[in-house]
Design a protein around this motif. Sequence first.
Motif, PDB file in Angstrom:
ATOM      1  N   LEU A   1       0.662  -1.083   0.116  1.00 21.58           N
ATOM      2  CA  LEU A   1      -0.118  -0.008  -0.221  1.00 21.58           C
ATOM      3  C   LEU A   1       0.862   1.277   0.138  1.00 21.58           C
ATOM      4  O   LEU A   1       0.542   2.082  -0.878  1.00 21.58           O
ATOM      5  N   TYR A   2       1.894   1.254   0.846  1.00 20.36           N
ATOM      6  CA  TYR A   2       3.055   2.296   0.948  1.00 20.36           C
ATOM      7  C   TYR A   2       3.303   2.729  -0.749  1.00 20.36           C
ATOM      8  O   TYR A   2       3.665   3.670  -1.116  1.00 20.36           O
ATOM      9  N   GLN A   3       3.847   1.536  -1.303  1.00 18.98           N
ATOM     10  CA  GLN A   3       4.508   1.975  -2.813  1.00 18.98           C
ATOM     11  C   GLN A   3       3.263   2.493  -3.615  1.00 18.98           C
ATOM     12  O   GLN A   3       3.566   3.413  -4.328  1.00 18.98           O
ATOM     13  N   VAL A   4       2.047   2.104  -3.378  1.00 18.01           N
ATOM     14  CA  VAL A   4       0.869   2.740  -4.271  1.00 18.01           C
ATOM     15  C   VAL A   4       0.957   4.269  -3.800  1.00 18.01           C
ATOM     16  O   VAL A   4       0.720   5.126  -4.697  1.00 18.01           O
ATOM     17  N   LEU A   5       0.700   4.328  -2.550  1.00 14.75           N
ATOM     18  CA  LEU A   5       0.587   5.850  -1.981  1.00 14.75           C
ATOM     19  C   LEU A   5       1.955   6.831  -2.406  1.00 14.75           C
ATOM     20  O   LEU A   5       1.505   7.892  -2.758  1.00 14.75           O
ATOM     21  N   LYS A   6       3.033   6.105  -2.420  1.00 14.35           N
ATOM     22  CA  LYS A   6       4.161   7.017  -2.785  1.00 14.35           C
ATOM     23  C   LYS A   6       4.198   7.320  -4.150  1.00 14.35           C
ATOM     24  O   LYS A   6       4.532   8.400  -4.627  1.00 14.35           O
ATOM     25  N   ALA A   7       3.653   6.161  -5.185  1.00  9.54           N
ATOM     26  CA  ALA A   7       3.492   6.684  -6.358  1.00  9.54           C
ATOM     27  C   ALA A   7       2.531   7.751  -6.832  1.00  9.54           C
ATOM     28  O   ALA A   7       2.684   8.714  -7.500  1.00  9.54           O
ATOM     29  N   ARG A   8       1.423   7.783  -6.042  1.00  5.38           N
ATOM     30  CA  ARG A   8       0.542   8.779  -6.064  1.00  5.38           C
ATOM     31  C   ARG A   8       1.139  10.147  -5.592  1.00  5.38           C
ATOM     32  O   ARG A   8       0.844  11.236  -6.471  1.00  5.38           O
ATOM     33  N   GLN A   9       1.676  10.144  -4.580  1.00  4.15           N
ATOM     34  CA  GLN A   9       2.235  11.398  -4.030  1.00  4.15           C
ATOM     35  C   GLN A   9       3.576  11.941  -4.872  1.00  4.15           C
ATOM     36  O   GLN A   9       3.361  13.060  -5.233  1.00  4.15           O
ATOM     37  N   ALA A  10       4.099  11.097  -5.756  1.00  5.05           N
ATOM     38  CA  ALA A  10       5.375  11.606  -6.870  1.00  5.05           C
ATOM     39  C   ALA A  10       4.444  11.942  -7.830  1.00  5.05           C
ATOM     40  O   ALA A  10       5.109  12.951  -8.851  1.00  5.05           O
ATOM     41  N   ALA A  11       3.288  11.637  -8.416  1.00  6.41           N
ATOM     42  CA  ALA A  11       2.321  11.892  -9.403  1.00  6.41           C
ATOM     43  C   ALA A  11       1.835  13.410  -9.422  1.00  6.41           C
ATOM     44  O   ALA A  11       1.519  13.950 -10.235  1.00  6.41           O
TER      45      ALA A  11
ATOM     46  N   GLU B   1       0.370  20.346  -4.168  1.00 10.82           N
ATOM     47  CA  GLU B   1      -0.941  19.354  -3.910  1.00 10.82           C
ATOM     48  C   GLU B   1      -0.582  18.144  -3.605  1.00 10.82           C
ATOM     49  O   GLU B   1      -1.359  17.074  -3.833  1.00 10.82           O
ATOM     50  N   THR B   2       0.689  18.041  -2.904  1.00  9.68           N
ATOM     51  CA  THR B   2       1.155  16.601  -2.546  1.00  9.68           C
ATOM     52  C   THR B   2       0.354  15.914  -1.146  1.00  9.68           C
ATOM     53  O   THR B   2      -0.517  16.734  -0.627  1.00  9.68           O
ATOM     54  N   ILE B   3       0.668  14.717  -0.969  1.00  9.04           N
ATOM     55  CA  ILE B   3      -0.039  14.067  -0.026  1.00  9.04           C
ATOM     56  C   ILE B   3       1.088  13.714   1.162  1.00  9.04           C
ATOM     57  O   ILE B   3       1.953  13.604   0.551  1.00  9.04           O
TER      58      ILE B   3
ATOM     59  N   GLU C   1      -4.368   0.219  -6.155  1.00  9.24           N
ATOM     60  CA  GLU C   1      -4.726   1.696  -6.831  1.00  9.24           C
ATOM     61  C   GLU C   1      -5.859   2.223  -6.994  1.00  9.24           C
ATOM     62  O   GLU C   1      -6.042   3.528  -6.486  1.00  9.24           O
ATOM     63  N   LYS C   2      -7.128   1.564  -7.322  1.00  3.32           N
ATOM     64  CA  LYS C   2      -8.107   1.933  -7.220  1.00  3.32           C
ATOM     65  C   LYS C   2      -8.822   2.377  -5.839  1.00  3.32           C
ATOM     66  O   LYS C   2      -9.489   3.463  -5.700  1.00  3.32           O
ATOM     67  N   PHE C   3      -8.446   1.457  -4.928  1.00  5.47           N
ATOM     68  CA  PHE C   3      -8.776   1.898  -3.625  1.00  5.47           C
ATOM     69  C   PHE C   3      -8.017   3.091  -2.927  1.00  5.47           C
ATOM     70  O   PHE C   3      -8.890   3.970  -2.417  1.00  5.47           O
ATOM     71  N   VAL C   4      -6.814   3.541  -3.359  1.00  5.04           N
ATOM     72  CA  VAL C   4      -6.061   4.481  -2.945  1.00  5.04           C
ATOM     73  C   VAL C   4      -6.972   5.800  -3.770  1.00  5.04           C
ATOM     74  O   VAL C   4      -7.346   6.872  -3.099  1.00  5.04           O
ATOM     75  N   ASP C   5      -7.200   5.891  -4.821  1.00  5.60           N
ATOM     76  CA  ASP C   5      -7.832   6.634  -5.587  1.00  5.60           C
ATOM     77  C   ASP C   5      -9.151   7.175  -5.203  1.00  5.60           C
ATOM     78  O   ASP C   5      -9.456   8.402  -4.802  1.00  5.60           O
TER      79      ASP C   5
END
Length: 148
Positions: free
Chosen positions: A42-52, A57-59, A135-139
């Motif tokens: 989950l951290y990996q997905v959150l980190k990818a969203r953060q980088a994007a 507008e970061t998390i 990824e869908k869960f995080v979005d």
Amino acid sequence: MRTGGSNCGQPTNQARKARLEPEDQHPIEDDLHFTNEWEYGLYQVLKARQAALPDNETIGIMPLGKMRLLGSTREPDFLITYKGRAGVIEVDGPHHGRPGRASSDHSRDNLMIHAGVEWVSHLDVQDVNTKAEVEKFVDNFLARLTRR
């Protein structure tokens, strides 16, 4: 005052849980510790969203931070900050199916919401089989967190 960490016995103000197990038993990245592979994924997905996201507008991603609530101290799996709001993600493994666990989780969730956490969401690892589902869960979590 407690001591610990890398300051060789010097006092610190770090509210970090002491890890007694060897470090190779739990995933570590970016000087952050994770209880299990599900949290790490989950951290990996959150980190990818953060980088994007753009810089303005970061998390914020805080895994396993201790939180004092009414009558107890809790350790949510992830505290996420985004657009001036805070939400919690709990990663529920197979052990969460025990009788009475759901009511305990609900009570803890309510305490966090009463303390100012905007949204608490549970990711059940038994229902998520692919990275795309995480990824869908995080979005969905981030969209819900910013809904007014």
